[in-house]
Design an enzyme around this catalytic site. Structure first.
Site, mmCIF file in Angstrom:
data_model
loop_
_atom_site.group_PDB
_atom_site.id
_atom_site.type_symbol
_atom_site.label_atom_id
_atom_site.label_comp_id
_atom_site.label_asym_id
_atom_site.label_seq_id
_atom_site.Cartn_x
_atom_site.Cartn_y
_atom_site.Cartn_z
ATOM 1 C CG ASP A 196 46.917 34.496 36.734
ATOM 2 O OD1 ASP A 196 47.878 34.157 36.020
ATOM 3 O OD2 ASP A 196 45.763 34.109 36.523
ATOM 4 C CG ASP A 223 41.399 40.257 37.814
ATOM 5 O OD1 ASP A 223 41.068 39.259 37.142
ATOM 6 O OD2 ASP A 223 41.722 40.188 39.013
#
Length: 371
Positions: free
Chosen positions: A90, A265
């Site tokens: 991320d 996720d």
């Protein structure tokens, strides 16, 4: 490098293949979360055994500890953690924006205090791209402003417009760094369907190879999240992979796939495992409950994971009650295996054109409950 091949559609559900620098991924896919470079209670061999295809690393936490100097010595995150398959990272934005009382946001980026030692730090699109380039993740994410679900329309529009400007800066920095991996853009817009579409249209000009849906599962009611999926899923570009960030329960994964999502996720399967909350085909099971003290059965008699093939509920109950590390490991193996099985079954159902039938059976079984 990223090549996405869409093999089959069944309604909005999709079956594809994603080719990345560290390997090929069959979609739809669930990515276990390795915040600090490890999936909690799992080693890489455990992850191979449950057939994990890709894991997620957290840019913010890895930047703070152990830092880029350390990870750079290993040629990136793969060499540092001993994982040879793809990794997605991320941008670090979500964690920074979570420090609401410790940060200052401007057009340039975000200034914040390190929660570790109080140092003043600055994260911008350019710095996020530099960090992710050192990490050498197969998929990097643009830096965006994580819009809270309760944002007003004006707040959400202002936020998404800055995220679009940051998307442009992220892409330029990524290219200037000659990063050989893939960079995804992120669709924002809070709970406003028209703003989600505005964000998506704005991202089209940058031609990211994949797109993520951000700003969901951030505290909004479940029906609101599903409403946004119904709005956004059908308008995402067909020839690119679609990633729903931070979601979710088994039911959320199925709903996401049914509305065109390819990648997921979430910390839920690992976090719940450590708290003794286990997912099964027939509902959820709380292994700490006293009724399991003498139960000789496995968690799920239909499950082929290492925990279910070798240990009883009674033993797992004992491990949880005594706080043994093995309990957390076995519970995590089971939960992540269950998530991988769900994804594999959905891939097969889409291939066979039977996704709706599979979905109905899945919900019927989950509603039945465990005994």
């Amino acid at each position: 490098m990223l090549k996405f091949t869409l093999h089959k559609k069944d309604g909005l559900a999709r079956r594809g293949t994603l080719e990345l620098n560290h390997g090929k991924i069959e979609t739809p896919v669930f990515m276990p979360v390795g915040t600090y470079g490890s999936v909690k209670a799992m080693n890489p061999q455990n992850l191979h055994d449950i057939k994990a295809q890709i894991i997620l690393g957290n840019t913010y936490h890895l930047w703070l500890r152990p830092g880029l100097e350390v990870i750079g010595q290993f040629g990136g995150l793969h060499g540092f953690i001993g994982w040879d398959k793809p990794i997605l990272t991320d941008s670090g934005g979500f964690q920074v924006f979570s420090l609401s009382d410790m940060r200052k946001l401007t057009e340039e980026g975000c200034t914040f205090k390190s929660p570790i030692n109080g140092d003043k730090l600055f994260l911008s699109p350019e710095i996020s791209m530099k960090i992710q380039t050192v990490l050498n993740s197969d998929i990097a994410m643009q830096l965006d402003e994580c819009t809270p679900g309760e944002a007003t329309r004006e707040q959400a529009r202002k936020s998404l417009q800055m995220s679009l400007r940051w998307a442009e800066r992220s892409k330029k920095a990524f290219e200037d760094l000659k990063n050989p991996n893939a960079l995804f853009g992120i669709v924002q817009g809070a709970m406003y369907e028209d703003l989600r579409e505005e964000s998506l249209r704005g991202l089209e000009q940058f031609d990211f190879p994949g797109l993520a849906v951000g700003g969901l599962s951030v505290g909004e009611p479940k029906p609101e999240m599903y409403r946004m999926l119904r709005a956004v899923g059908p308008i995402l570009p067909e020839h690119k992979p679609h990633y729903l960030m931070g979601v979710g329960t088994p039911e959320d994964l199925v709903y996401g796939v049914a509305h065109g999502i390819d990648m997921f996720d979430c910390v839920m399967p690992t976090r719940n495992a450590r708290n003794g909350w286990l997912f099964t085909r027939f509902g959820d099971l709380k292994i700490k409950n006293a009724k399991h003290k003498l139960d000789k059965r496995p968690i799920d008699e239909s499950c082929t994971c290492y925990a279910c093939q070798n240990f009883s509920r009674a033993y797992l109950h004992h491990l949880h009650r005594t706080g043994e590390i093995l309990g957390a490991q076995l519970n995590t193996i089971h939960n992540l295996h269950f998530y991988q099985v769900i994804m594999a079954e959905m891939r097969e159902a889409v291939e066979q054109g039977k996704f709706a039938d599979w979905q109905a059976r899945f919900h019927e079984n989950r509603a039945r409950g465990t005994d």
